[in-house]
Design a protein around this motif. Structure first.
Motif, PDB file in Angstrom:
ATOM      1  N   VAL A 152       7.998   0.791 -11.285  1.00 50.31           N
ATOM      2  CA  VAL A 152       8.893  -1.357 -10.855  1.00 50.31           C
ATOM      3  C   VAL A 152       9.035  -0.877  -9.197  1.00 50.31           C
ATOM      4  CG1 VAL A 152      10.760  -2.462 -10.753  1.00 50.31           C
ATOM      5  CG2 VAL A 152       9.827  -1.157 -12.980  1.00 50.31           C
ATOM      6  N   ALA A 153       8.483  -1.966  -8.884  1.00 45.33           N
ATOM      7  CA  ALA A 153       8.134  -2.834  -6.959  1.00 45.33           C
ATOM      8  C   ALA A 153       9.396  -3.664  -6.738  1.00 45.33           C
ATOM      9  CB  ALA A 153       7.108  -2.886  -6.411  1.00 45.33           C
ATOM     10  N   VAL A 154       9.996  -3.497  -5.933  1.00 38.02           N
ATOM     11  CA  VAL A 154      11.338  -4.736  -5.283  1.00 38.02           C
ATOM     12  C   VAL A 154      10.725  -4.541  -4.051  1.00 38.02           C
ATOM     13  CG1 VAL A 154      13.553  -4.583  -4.801  1.00 38.02           C
ATOM     14  CG2 VAL A 154      12.997  -3.915  -7.313  1.00 38.02           C
ATOM     15  N   GLY A 155      10.402  -5.513  -3.476  1.00 41.60           N
ATOM     16  CA  GLY A 155      11.099  -6.330  -2.259  1.00 41.60           C
ATOM     17  C   GLY A 155       8.918  -6.779  -2.250  1.00 41.60           C
ATOM     18  N   ASP A 156       8.786  -8.068  -1.343  1.00 41.50           N
ATOM     19  CA  ASP A 156       7.455  -8.621  -0.971  1.00 41.50           C
ATOM     20  C   ASP A 156       6.384  -7.486  -0.746  1.00 41.50           C
ATOM     21  OD1 ASP A 156       8.106 -11.789  -1.561  1.00 41.50           O
ATOM     22  OD2 ASP A 156       9.940 -10.727  -1.082  1.00 41.50           O
ATOM     23  N   VAL A 157       6.989  -6.631   0.862  1.00 39.74           N
ATOM     24  CA  VAL A 157       5.891  -5.949   1.610  1.00 39.74           C
ATOM     25  C   VAL A 157       5.899  -4.484   0.515  1.00 39.74           C
ATOM     26  CG1 VAL A 157       6.046  -4.720   3.238  1.00 39.74           C
ATOM     27  CG2 VAL A 157       6.985  -6.424   3.404  1.00 39.74           C
ATOM     28  N   VAL A 158       6.245  -4.051  -0.403  1.00 45.51           N
ATOM     29  CA  VAL A 158       5.913  -3.013  -0.935  1.00 45.51           C
ATOM     30  C   VAL A 158       5.193  -3.180  -2.366  1.00 45.51           C
ATOM     31  CG1 VAL A 158       7.091  -1.469  -2.701  1.00 45.51           C
ATOM     32  CG2 VAL A 158       8.503  -1.810  -0.858  1.00 45.51           C
ATOM     33  N   THR A 159       5.827  -4.805  -2.825  1.00 42.90           N
ATOM     34  CA  THR A 159       4.955  -4.845  -3.668  1.00 42.90           C
ATOM     35  C   THR A 159       3.045  -5.115  -3.320  1.00 42.90           C
ATOM     36  OG1 THR A 159       6.493  -5.546  -4.693  1.00 42.90           O
ATOM     37  CG2 THR A 159       4.347  -7.062  -5.616  1.00 42.90           C
ATOM     38  N   TYR A 160       3.053  -6.147  -1.648  1.00 39.51           N
ATOM     39  CA  TYR A 160       1.821  -6.408  -1.447  1.00 39.51           C
ATOM     40  C   TYR A 160       1.100  -4.676  -1.255  1.00 39.51           C
ATOM     41  CZ  TYR A 160      -1.599  -7.595   2.179  1.00 39.51           C
ATOM     42  OH  TYR A 160      -2.406  -8.082   2.736  1.00 39.51           O
ATOM     43  N   HIS A 161       1.536  -3.614  -0.497  1.00 40.82           N
ATOM     44  CA  HIS A 161       0.881  -2.336  -0.171  1.00 40.82           C
ATOM     45  C   HIS A 161       1.100  -2.281  -1.409  1.00 40.82           C
ATOM     46  CE1 HIS A 161       1.318  -3.003   4.374  1.00 40.82           C
ATOM     47  NE2 HIS A 161       2.679  -2.576   3.579  1.00 40.82           N
ATOM     48  N   LEU A 162       1.341  -1.890  -2.910  1.00 40.17           N
ATOM     49  CA  LEU A 162       1.062  -1.690  -3.730  1.00 40.17           C
ATOM     50  C   LEU A 162      -0.281  -2.009  -4.841  1.00 40.17           C
ATOM     51  CD1 LEU A 162       4.457  -0.826  -5.621  1.00 40.17           C
ATOM     52  CD2 LEU A 162       2.649   0.647  -3.955  1.00 40.17           C
ATOM     53  N   LEU A 163       0.197  -3.123  -4.489  1.00 35.23           N
ATOM     54  CA  LEU A 163      -1.476  -4.367  -4.951  1.00 35.23           C
ATOM     55  C   LEU A 163      -2.929  -3.783  -4.014  1.00 35.23           C
ATOM     56  CD1 LEU A 163       0.740  -7.406  -6.322  1.00 35.23           C
ATOM     57  CD2 LEU A 163      -1.137  -5.895  -7.206  1.00 35.23           C
ATOM     58  N   ARG A 183      -3.094  -0.808  -6.950  1.00 40.06           N
ATOM     59  CA  ARG A 183      -1.694  -1.091  -8.493  1.00 40.06           C
ATOM     60  C   ARG A 183      -1.002  -2.121  -8.451  1.00 40.06           C
ATOM     61  NH1 ARG A 183       0.554   3.988 -10.821  1.00 40.06           N
ATOM     62  NH2 ARG A 183      -1.642   4.975 -10.317  1.00 40.06           N
ATOM     63  N   VAL A 184      -1.333  -2.719  -9.853  1.00 41.01           N
ATOM     64  CA  VAL A 184      -0.127  -3.599 -10.356  1.00 41.01           C
ATOM     65  C   VAL A 184       1.106  -3.302 -10.650  1.00 41.01           C
ATOM     66  CG1 VAL A 184       0.039  -6.103 -11.467  1.00 41.01           C
ATOM     67  CG2 VAL A 184      -2.278  -5.629 -10.115  1.00 41.01           C
ATOM     68  N   PRO A 185       2.312  -3.466 -10.325  1.00 41.79           N
ATOM     69  CA  PRO A 185       3.368  -2.636 -10.775  1.00 41.79           C
ATOM     70  C   PRO A 185       3.081  -3.021 -12.276  1.00 41.79           C
ATOM     71  CG  PRO A 185       3.867  -3.084  -8.602  1.00 41.79           C
ATOM     72  CD  PRO A 185       2.338  -3.534  -8.784  1.00 41.79           C
ATOM     73  N   ALA A 186       4.463  -2.489 -12.884  1.00 41.94           N
ATOM     74  CA  ALA A 186       5.044  -2.191 -15.156  1.00 41.94           C
ATOM     75  C   ALA A 186       5.303  -4.078 -13.813  1.00 41.94           C
ATOM     76  CB  ALA A 186       5.289  -1.836 -15.046  1.00 41.94           C
ATOM     77  N   VAL A 187       6.304  -4.058 -13.089  1.00 46.10           N
ATOM     78  CA  VAL A 187       7.734  -5.256 -12.895  1.00 46.10           C
ATOM     79  C   VAL A 187       7.952  -5.138 -11.360  1.00 46.10           C
ATOM     80  CG1 VAL A 187       9.830  -6.320 -13.080  1.00 46.10           C
ATOM     81  CG2 VAL A 187       9.028  -4.866 -15.409  1.00 46.10           C
ATOM     82  N   ALA A 188       7.372  -6.717 -10.818  1.00 47.17           N
ATOM     83  CA  ALA A 188       8.102  -6.583  -9.429  1.00 47.17           C
ATOM     84  C   ALA A 188       8.667  -7.322  -9.327  1.00 47.17           C
ATOM     85  CB  ALA A 188       6.408  -5.992  -8.428  1.00 47.17           C
ATOM     86  N   PHE A 189       9.720  -7.599  -8.059  1.00 48.03           N
ATOM     87  CA  PHE A 189      10.555  -8.400  -7.900  1.00 48.03           C
ATOM     88  C   PHE A 189      10.635  -9.226  -6.064  1.00 48.03           C
ATOM     89  CE2 PHE A 189      12.770  -5.845 -11.186  1.00 48.03           C
ATOM     90  CZ  PHE A 189      13.759  -7.349 -11.789  1.00 48.03           C
ATOM     91  N   VAL A 190      10.364  -9.969  -6.136  1.00 47.36           N
ATOM     92  CA  VAL A 190       9.703 -10.736  -4.765  1.00 47.36           C
ATOM     93  C   VAL A 190      10.726 -12.470  -4.747  1.00 47.36           C
ATOM     94  CG1 VAL A 190       7.536  -9.910  -5.214  1.00 47.36           C
ATOM     95  CG2 VAL A 190       8.083 -12.017  -5.596  1.00 47.36           C
TER      96      VAL A 190
END
Length: 178
Positions: free
Chosen positions: A39-50, A54-61
């Motif tokens: 699970v990713a929380v945050g735009d920058v974190v989600t972007y870097h994982l992508l 890796r597409v997080p199971a759940v991401a909050f942006v």
């Protein structure tokens, strides 16, 4: 508008300054240590994982970082999820809508992007309780990197205690996560 279940009082803000896990500046290294689901929380974190594949199971942006609008590259780079939801969650709060959307996103499987109108910063806390034992929650530590939290007994106990001390109904929040 969703009901606010918990609100972070100023007296507890200091307890959230220290990271709940190791800090990484390299998403690939972080992902090599992470366990599913993530699970990713945050735009920058989600972007870097992508960007690391890796597409997080759940991401909050919320299209913000450090209270500023994120760059267009980051905003446009957040894609590839099976589902998208948009929710309201005011700053320094956890709403029933956020908690229910988190729980549903994990239970449904696949991947869910949650676009938050307001602020998503506190979503890491309930995520640590909502994911299966040993799963990973990643959130940003401003000006330092990405924090990887393993949802284990110590992390969960810290979060339960913190949620119970927030203003509002801690028991209702915990019930929404079970």
């Amino acid at each position: 508008m969703s009901d606010v279940v918990l609100e972070l009082p100023d007296t507890l803000r200091g307890e959230l300054k220290d990271p709940l896990g190791p800090i990484y500046t390299d998403a690939e290294q972080l992902l090599s240590a992470a366990t599913e689901p993530v699970v990713a929380v945050g735009d920058v974190v989600t972007y870097h994982l992508l960007q690391a594949g890796r597409v997080p199971a759940v991401a909050f942006v919320d299209e913000k970082t450090k209270r500023q609008t994120v760059d267009e590259e980051i905003r446009e780079g957040i894609s590839g999820f099976d589902r998208e939801r948009t929710i309201d969650n005011p700053a320094a709060t956890l709403t029933s809508e956020l908690l229910e959307t988190l729980r549903t996103g994990i239970d449904e499987g696949g991947t869910t992007l949650v676009r938050v109108d307001g602020e998503e910063d506190l979503a890491a806390l309930p995520a640590i309780l909502a994911v299966p034992e040993g799963a990973s929650v990643v959130y940003g530590q401003p000006d330092e990197g990405m924090v990887l939290v393993t949802a284990d007994g110590d992390a969960r106990e810290f979060v339960r205690g913190l949620l119970r001390r927030m203003d509002g109904d801690g028991d209702a929040a915990l019930a929404l996560l079970d």
